[in-house]
Scaffold this active site. Structure first.
Site, PDB file in Angstrom:
ATOM      1  N   SER A   1      32.008  40.060  47.495  1.00  0.00           N
ATOM      2  CA  SER A   1      31.642  39.894  48.913  1.00  0.00           C
ATOM      3  C   SER A   1      30.989  41.176  49.409  1.00  0.00           C
ATOM      4  O   SER A   1      29.839  41.456  49.045  1.00  0.00           O
ATOM      5  CB  SER A   1      32.840  39.459  49.759  1.00  0.00           C
ATOM      6  OG  SER A   1      33.856  40.427  49.795  1.00  0.00           O
TER       7      SER A   1
ATOM      8  N   HIS B   1      29.718  36.107  48.949  1.00  0.00           N
ATOM      9  CA  HIS B   1      29.961  35.645  50.318  1.00  0.00           C
ATOM     10  C   HIS B   1      28.714  35.909  51.148  1.00  0.00           C
ATOM     11  O   HIS B   1      28.117  36.971  51.064  1.00  0.00           O
ATOM     12  CB  HIS B   1      31.142  36.384  50.941  1.00  0.00           C
ATOM     13  CG  HIS B   1      32.453  35.919  50.398  1.00  0.00           C
ATOM     14  ND1 HIS B   1      33.629  36.535  50.685  1.00  0.00           N
ATOM     15  CD2 HIS B   1      32.773  34.879  49.594  1.00  0.00           C
ATOM     16  CE1 HIS B   1      34.629  35.918  50.082  1.00  0.00           C
ATOM     17  NE2 HIS B   1      34.131  34.907  49.393  1.00  0.00           N
TER      18      HIS B   1
ATOM     19  N   ASP C   1      39.669  36.450  48.623  1.00  0.00           N
ATOM     20  CA  ASP C   1      39.117  35.271  47.970  1.00  0.00           C
ATOM     21  C   ASP C   1      38.631  35.671  46.577  1.00  0.00           C
ATOM     22  O   ASP C   1      37.801  36.584  46.461  1.00  0.00           O
ATOM     23  CB  ASP C   1      37.957  34.690  48.791  1.00  0.00           C
ATOM     24  CG  ASP C   1      37.260  33.547  48.069  1.00  0.00           C
ATOM     25  OD1 ASP C   1      37.973  32.739  47.439  1.00  0.00           O
ATOM     26  OD2 ASP C   1      36.021  33.464  48.127  1.00  0.00           O
TER      27      ASP C   1
END
Lengths: 292, 190
Positions: free
Chosen positions: B11, B38, B130
């Site tokens: 991310s 992301h 995540d």
């Protein structure tokens, strides 16, 4: 490790047997899906496996069940559990003017074609709670074409259709929808299209006038009319290629000559049998035109 | 058994890390790469176009049911989850996982399900968790786990969490990840 030996077994066995041998985890899912079909007629057999599996596991957690096998036993005994599972397996992500660039392309590429018809029919397949259908109604209204059309909005799920028919949505979403409406090329003030009512908004009744809502299951139901436009966005991603081909056959046969097909942003007819049956009208926005 | 698929999740700081990683992979890299970075849901294809400048491998923004080809780089499109089936990709617009769509967990877990010990999971710089669950599943199914050394990561949160939660195979500085992938994916006897 079970994975390694299982893999060898599979390739050796499949040489002598026409049955494809599944891993234990996949067998559970397979049996659950077969059970759901044979006991209740809900057909998820040709759904894309990876996303189906994820949703089944999410559902398990919500029901406090330990395994797919347990869910299967419970679901066969208890219709209410099967109904909840059915809802858990269907996805209803939607917004008004979702992917605004799609609506811009529709205005630029499709609206001029629609102007040539005295009357036209649109089928919105998999309309969920209706936001994208009403978005189309607004677009056509602003283009002066709404009185000339009839929109058939269908979904397999009775519950979401009920919401769609009502046209009532949480007021807190209006800020986002207004933004998307403007990005989509909206020409008026978005608030003209609804009336606020406490924490909800009700869409103006005239937007519903030319929409017919009805239950239709893309997996099991056939063609019910001939259409100038079919919109089906982010529904087919949940189907495997067999089922995608089947639904594309249904769409092809339900479109008139030079009819328009609109898919989701990352969907394509490239990997289906109907790849050569359409011309690309707006490549990036997945607007296709039936060839003949 | 040879690795067929390398899954990568990142991310915050990911774009620069991916640039470094991808530019070191040769044209004949024998496995496919699937990447979740992301990104904002309204972002367009500019990111994959940007990364294409730094790699000889063809970069795709995945379309539903696209085939997985060795030596190709596949990006999860904005606002869709990227899922792996055996031989091809699927997409979904299911709810975000850990506030993310695309989600790294979704990619890694589905890849582990489809490819078992033939998949490598790589976690790079990132600012939330995540990817941790996904890497754990991937490892449990027999896959190989690589995590960027948090000291070399723009954001250490994700790599640190991954190392804490998963018995990873390699913790490597960013610059050593591509050479390791080349080594791991080399055809037997090469």
């Amino acid at each position: 490790m079970a994975g390694t030996s299982g893999f060898k077994e599979q390739s050796e066995l499949s040489r002598t047997s026409p049955v494809s041998i599944l891993k234990p985890n996949d067998v559970d899912i397979h049996l659950l899906v077969e059970g759901l079909y044979h006991r209740y007629g809900y057909d998820f057999r040709n759904y894309a496996k990876a996303s189906l599996k994820r949703r089944i596991h999410t559902f398990l957690k919500g029901e406090n069940l330990a395994s797919v096998a347990e869910l299967q036993a419970q679901m066969l005994r208890d219709r209410a559990c099967a109904e909840r599972l059915l809802l858990g397996l269907t996805v209803n992500t939607t917004a008004m003017f979702r992917d605004p660039s799609f609506y811009q392309a529709f205005r630029q590429q499709v609206v001029p074609l629609l102007r040539t018809y005295p009357f036209f029919r649109i089928w919105h397949a998999g309309c969920s709670t209706g936001q994208e259908v009403y978005s189309m109604a607004i677009l056509l209204q602003e283009e002066g074409l709404y009185p000339r059309c009839r929109i058939y909005a269908t979904d397999a799920n009775e519950k979401v259709l009920h919401t769609a028919k009502q046209g009532i949505y949480p007021a807190k979403q209006m800020q986002e929808y207004t933004q998307l409406y403007l990005q989509a090329g909206g020409r008026r003030t978005f608030s003209e299209y609804y009336t606020a009512h406490y924490s909800n908004v009700i869409l103006r009744p005239f937007l519903r006038e030319r929409i017919v809502f009805g239950e239709h299951n893309l997996v099991t139901d056939g063609s019910f009319n001939e259409f100038n436009v079919i919109i089906c966005r982010n529904v087919l991603i949940y189907f495997n290629q067999t089922l995608q081909n089947q639904v594309h056959e249904l769409f092809y046969n339900s479109l008139c000559k030079f009819g328009i097909l609109g898919l989701g942003k990352q969907e394509t007819i490239r990997f289906t049998k109907y790849e050569t049956a359409y011309d690309e009208l707006a490549k990036a926005e997945k607007l296709y035109r039936r060839r003949s | 058994m040879a690795y067929e698929l390398v899954t990568i999740g990142t991310s915050l700081g990911g774009l620069s890390a991916l640039k470094t990683l991808l530019r070191s992979l040769p044209r004949e890299f024998p496995a496919a790469l699937a990447i979740v970075q992301h990104r904002h849901r309204e972002s367009d294809q500019a990111m994959s176009a940007f990364l294409q400048q730094f790699t000889v491998l063809p970069v795709h923004e995945v379309e539903d049911k696209e085939c997985i080809q060795p030596g190709h780089v596949y990006f999860a499109p904005a606002d869709y989850h990227l899922l792996v089936e055996y031989g091809y990709f699927s997409l979904s617009v299911d709810e975000p996982v850990s506030y993310a769509r695309p989600s790294i967990d979704v990619l890694l877990e589905s890849a582990a399900d489809a490819y078992h010990e033939q998949v490598i999971g790589v976690i790079l710089t990132g600012a939330n968790h995540d990817g941790v669950q996904g890497l754990s599943t991937l490892k449990a199914r027999g896959g190989t786990a690589i995590v960027q050394d948090p000291d070399t990561a723009e954001s250490a949160v994700l790599p640190t969490a991954a190392i804490a939660a998963v018995n990873v195979d390699w913790v490597l500085p960013l610059g050593q990840i591509a050479p390791r992938l080349i080594h791991l994916c080399a055809p037997a006897g090469a």
